[in-house]
Design a protein around this motif. Structure first.
Motif, PDB file in Angstrom:
ATOM      1  N   ALA A   1      41.422  35.436   3.004  1.00 31.94           N
ATOM      2  CA  ALA A   1      42.897  35.468   3.666  1.00 31.94           C
ATOM      3  C   ALA A   1      43.844  34.432   3.252  1.00 31.94           C
ATOM      4  O   ALA A   1      45.093  34.842   3.223  1.00 31.94           O
ATOM      5  CB  ALA A   1      42.594  35.848   5.197  1.00 31.94           C
ATOM      6  N   ASP A   2      43.421  33.504   3.403  1.00 31.92           N
ATOM      7  CA  ASP A   2      44.301  31.889   3.126  1.00 31.92           C
ATOM      8  C   ASP A   2      44.692  31.852   1.857  1.00 31.92           C
ATOM      9  O   ASP A   2      45.459  30.939   1.372  1.00 31.92           O
ATOM     10  CB  ASP A   2      43.964  30.872   3.838  1.00 31.92           C
ATOM     11  N   GLY A   3      44.109  32.420   0.982  1.00 34.60           N
ATOM     12  CA  GLY A   3      44.288  32.590  -0.479  1.00 34.60           C
ATOM     13  C   GLY A   3      43.477  31.497  -1.191  1.00 34.60           C
ATOM     14  O   GLY A   3      43.445  31.243  -2.539  1.00 34.60           O
ATOM     15  N   ASN A   4      42.491  31.097  -0.575  1.00 34.10           N
ATOM     16  CA  ASN A   4      41.423  30.185  -1.075  1.00 34.10           C
ATOM     17  C   ASN A   4      39.991  31.036  -1.283  1.00 34.10           C
ATOM     18  O   ASN A   4      39.726  31.769  -0.514  1.00 34.10           O
ATOM     19  CB  ASN A   4      41.075  28.914  -0.329  1.00 34.10           C
TER      20      ASN A   4
ATOM     21  N   GLN B   1      40.444  29.926 -11.160  1.00 34.93           N
ATOM     22  CA  GLN B   1      40.321  31.520 -10.896  1.00 34.93           C
ATOM     23  C   GLN B   1      41.924  31.742 -10.444  1.00 34.93           C
ATOM     24  O   GLN B   1      42.814  31.329 -10.108  1.00 34.93           O
ATOM     25  CB  GLN B   1      39.794  31.443  -9.675  1.00 34.93           C
ATOM     26  N   THR B   2      42.280  33.006 -11.318  1.00 38.36           N
ATOM     27  CA  THR B   2      43.377  33.712 -11.220  1.00 38.36           C
ATOM     28  C   THR B   2      43.575  34.525 -10.054  1.00 38.36           C
ATOM     29  O   THR B   2      42.597  35.024  -9.585  1.00 38.36           O
ATOM     30  CB  THR B   2      43.679  34.713 -12.383  1.00 38.36           C
ATOM     31  N   THR B   3      44.932  34.342  -9.539  1.00 43.33           N
ATOM     32  CA  THR B   3      45.032  34.994  -8.252  1.00 43.33           C
ATOM     33  C   THR B   3      46.157  36.091  -8.444  1.00 43.33           C
ATOM     34  O   THR B   3      47.070  35.948  -9.235  1.00 43.33           O
ATOM     35  CB  THR B   3      45.552  34.075  -7.020  1.00 43.33           C
ATOM     36  N   TYR B   4      46.188  37.142  -7.753  1.00 45.27           N
ATOM     37  CA  TYR B   4      47.385  38.049  -7.822  1.00 45.27           C
ATOM     38  C   TYR B   4      47.835  38.359  -6.389  1.00 45.27           C
ATOM     39  O   TYR B   4      46.919  38.603  -5.385  1.00 45.27           O
ATOM     40  CB  TYR B   4      46.660  39.469  -8.407  1.00 45.27           C
ATOM     41  N   LYS B   5      49.125  38.168  -6.059  1.00 47.81           N
ATOM     42  CA  LYS B   5      49.730  38.256  -4.687  1.00 47.81           C
ATOM     43  C   LYS B   5      48.956  37.285  -3.871  1.00 47.81           C
ATOM     44  O   LYS B   5      48.602  37.600  -2.489  1.00 47.81           O
ATOM     45  CB  LYS B   5      49.862  39.618  -4.238  1.00 47.81           C
ATOM     46  N   GLY B   6      48.106  36.094  -4.325  1.00 49.51           N
ATOM     47  CA  GLY B   6      47.558  35.101  -3.618  1.00 49.51           C
ATOM     48  C   GLY B   6      46.019  35.472  -3.448  1.00 49.51           C
ATOM     49  O   GLY B   6      45.443  34.760  -2.815  1.00 49.51           O
ATOM     50  N   TRP B   7      45.738  36.767  -3.677  1.00 47.68           N
ATOM     51  CA  TRP B   7      44.258  37.082  -3.657  1.00 47.68           C
ATOM     52  C   TRP B   7      43.618  36.512  -4.873  1.00 47.68           C
ATOM     53  O   TRP B   7      43.850  37.075  -5.906  1.00 47.68           O
ATOM     54  CB  TRP B   7      44.276  38.680  -3.605  1.00 47.68           C
TER      55      TRP B   7
ATOM     56  N   SER C   1      50.417  43.137   1.708  1.00 44.91           N
ATOM     57  CA  SER C   1      49.893  42.854   0.394  1.00 44.91           C
ATOM     58  C   SER C   1      49.709  41.538   0.140  1.00 44.91           C
ATOM     59  O   SER C   1      49.012  41.056  -0.886  1.00 44.91           O
ATOM     60  CB  SER C   1      50.668  43.821  -0.352  1.00 44.91           C
ATOM     61  N   TYR C   2      50.567  40.738   0.698  1.00 43.63           N
ATOM     62  CA  TYR C   2      50.540  39.058   0.311  1.00 43.63           C
ATOM     63  C   TYR C   2      49.788  38.387   1.461  1.00 43.63           C
ATOM     64  O   TYR C   2      49.841  37.168   1.345  1.00 43.63           O
ATOM     65  CB  TYR C   2      51.864  38.564   0.338  1.00 43.63           C
ATOM     66  N   GLY C   3      48.928  38.974   2.333  1.00 40.99           N
ATOM     67  CA  GLY C   3      48.252  38.198   3.033  1.00 40.99           C
ATOM     68  C   GLY C   3      48.704  37.962   4.610  1.00 40.99           C
ATOM     69  O   GLY C   3      47.954  37.078   5.178  1.00 40.99           O
ATOM     70  N   ARG C   4      50.102  38.164   4.963  1.00 45.71           N
ATOM     71  CA  ARG C   4      50.667  37.896   5.935  1.00 45.71           C
ATOM     72  C   ARG C   4      50.081  38.824   7.214  1.00 45.71           C
ATOM     73  O   ARG C   4      50.258  40.145   7.079  1.00 45.71           O
ATOM     74  CB  ARG C   4      52.180  38.043   5.897  1.00 45.71           C
ATOM     75  N   THR C   5      49.678  38.246   8.337  1.00 41.07           N
ATOM     76  CA  THR C   5      49.144  38.994   9.359  1.00 41.07           C
ATOM     77  C   THR C   5      50.018  40.091   9.937  1.00 41.07           C
ATOM     78  O   THR C   5      51.183  39.809  10.071  1.00 41.07           O
ATOM     79  CB  THR C   5      48.688  37.864  10.424  1.00 41.07           C
ATOM     80  N   LEU C   6      49.371  41.053  10.418  1.00 43.03           N
ATOM     81  CA  LEU C   6      50.096  41.985  11.030  1.00 43.03           C
ATOM     82  C   LEU C   6      49.822  42.319  12.590  1.00 43.03           C
ATOM     83  O   LEU C   6      48.563  42.108  12.981  1.00 43.03           O
ATOM     84  CB  LEU C   6      50.194  43.564  10.393  1.00 43.03           C
ATOM     85  N   TYR C   7      50.563  42.459  13.313  1.00 41.85           N
ATOM     86  CA  TYR C   7      50.548  42.555  14.844  1.00 41.85           C
ATOM     87  C   TYR C   7      50.726  43.922  15.428  1.00 41.85           C
ATOM     88  O   TYR C   7      51.787  44.599  14.934  1.00 41.85           O
ATOM     89  CB  TYR C   7      51.061  41.387  15.575  1.00 41.85           C
TER      90      TYR C   7
ATOM     91  N   ALA D   1      52.636  30.870   6.639  1.00 46.81           N
ATOM     92  CA  ALA D   1      51.828  31.052   5.394  1.00 46.81           C
ATOM     93  C   ALA D   1      50.841  32.284   5.629  1.00 46.81           C
ATOM     94  O   ALA D   1      50.434  32.574   6.580  1.00 46.81           O
ATOM     95  CB  ALA D   1      51.035  29.827   5.023  1.00 46.81           C
ATOM     96  N   ARG D   2      50.290  32.713   4.285  1.00 50.91           N
ATOM     97  CA  ARG D   2      49.496  33.860   4.415  1.00 50.91           C
ATOM     98  C   ARG D   2      48.206  33.363   5.301  1.00 50.91           C
ATOM     99  O   ARG D   2      47.916  31.925   5.213  1.00 50.91           O
ATOM    100  CB  ARG D   2      49.088  34.136   3.082  1.00 50.91           C
TER     101      ARG D   2
END
Length: 281
Positions: free
Chosen positions: A65-68, A109-115, A179-185, A253-254
Motif C-alpha cells: 500500500a505504501d509503495g514499498n 524493481q519497477t513500479t507502476y502508479k507506485g505499485w 489507483s495510486y494507493g490513496r485511501t478511500l473512506y 501520501a499513498r
C-alpha cells in the motif's frame, strides 16, 4: 592461351561482383526491433493488463500500500520482482506512472502508479494469468483500476494503530484505495447513494474531497454491482455499497490512513468487501 586469358578475366569479374551482391543483401528491409518495456495487452477475461515485453503478466501485491515491497524471503521465489530500464518506453505507458525502488539486497524493481510489479512463477507462457486472486492479495496489474484493495496497518492522525474494527491495536486491515494507493473512506452520516457532507459550494471539499471517478476496472474480488456513480452538486462521486467515497485531505501520501480517527475513530471508516451497505435515506 587466349582461352585461358578470357577465362581468367571472367573469373576475376565474377569474384569482383560478389561483394557487391553481398552489399545489396544488407540493404534489404530488416525486421522491426522487438518492443521494449511494459506493454498493455488485452485479455479475454481481465481486459487491459500490463505485461513485460515478452507478454508475461505483471502483478500488484495488496500489502504494498505504501509503495514499498512487502514480498520478502520465500515470497520472492513465487513472485519475482520485475525490473526494466526501458519500462516507460512502450506506447500507451505514461512515463510519469513509472518509478523504481531499491530492494534490501540492492536489486531494483519497477513500479507502476507506485505499485511494485511482480511476475508469478506459475505463469509458464505469455498470456497466462494464473496469479490473480492468489491468497486474496495478488491482482493482475492493470492500467485503469478505479479502486484497488490493500491489506495494511491502519495508523491514525496521531500515530495510534488501529485494527479492522477501529479499536486500538496492531493488525492488517483490508480496505479500498484509488489507483495510486490513496485511501478511500465512507462517512457514517451519509445514506445510500446520498452525500450528506459536501456543501453545495464545495467549501469543505478540501477537508474530505469527494472521489470523483466513473466506474472502471476493479480488482477481481470486488463485485461491480456494489459500485455506482452519483451526482453531487454537479460533480460525479463514486459510491461503494451505497457509501459515497472520499479522500482525507491530510493523507499526503499513498497508504496513509490518518482519517480513521478524525475527529474520532468510527466517523470516517475505511471500506472493504465485508463492509455493510449504507442505510437507506
Amino acid at each position: 592461351m587466349k582461352c585461358y586469358l578470357i577465362q581468367s578475366v571472367w573469373l576475376a569479374a565474377t569474384v569482383a561482383c560478389l561483394p557487391v551482391l553481398s552489399c545489396k543483401d544488407d540493404d534489404q528491409p530488416q525486421p522491426e526491433s522487438k518492443e521494449m518495456g511494459i506493454l498493455i495487452q488485452t485479455d479475454a477475461t481481465f481486459g487491459a493488463v500490463l505485461t513485460d515485453s515478452a507478454g508475461m503478466a505483471l502483478y500488484f501485491f495488496s500489502r504494498d500500500a505504501d509503495g514499498n515491497t512487502a514480498c520478502e524471503g520465500n515470497c520472492r521465489s513465487m513472485w519475482p520482482a520485475y525490473y526494466s530500464s526501458h519500462a516507460a518506453e512502450s506506447e500507451g505507458i505514461d512515463p510519469e506512472d513509472i518509478g523504481t525502488i531499491t530492494l534490501a539486497d540492492g536489486a531494483l524493481q519497477t513500479t507502476y502508479k507506485g505499485w511494485p510489479l511482480y511476475f508469478y512463477a506459475n505463469d509458464d507462457a505469455p498470456g497466462e494469468i494464473e496469479g490473480d486472486g492468489v491468497g486474496g492479495n495478488w491482482f493482475v496489474a492493470k492500467p485503469d483500476y478505479t479502486v484497488m484493495l490493500v491489506q495494511h496497518q491502519l495508523i491514525g492522525g496521531d500515530g495510534a494503530l488501529y485494527t479492522s474494527d477501529l479499536t486500538p491495536g496492531e493488525g492488517q486491515t483490508r480496505h479500498f484505495v484509488d489507483s495510486y494507493g490513496r485511501t478511500l473512506y465512507g462517512f457514517v452520516q451519509d445514506r445510500y447513494n446520498t452525500n450528506n457532507f459536501t456543501k453545495p459550494d464545495f467549501s469543505n471539499n478540501s477537508v474530505w474531497p469527494i472521489y470523483e471517478s466513473a466506474i472502471g476496472s476493479l480488482p477481481s474480488v470486488a463485485n461491480p454491482a456494489d459500485f455506482a456513480e452519483i451526482t453531487v452538486h454537479g460533480r460525479t462521486q463514486l459510491t461503494y455499497k451505497g457509501w459515497p467515497l472520499y479522500y482525507f485531505g491530510q493523507d499526503a501520501a499513498r497508504g496513509e490512513t490518518k482519517g480513521v480517527d478524525f475527529p474520532q475513530a468510527g466517523i470516517w471508516p475505511v471500506l472493504n468487501p465485508d463492509s455493510p451497505e449504507a442505510l437507506a435515506p
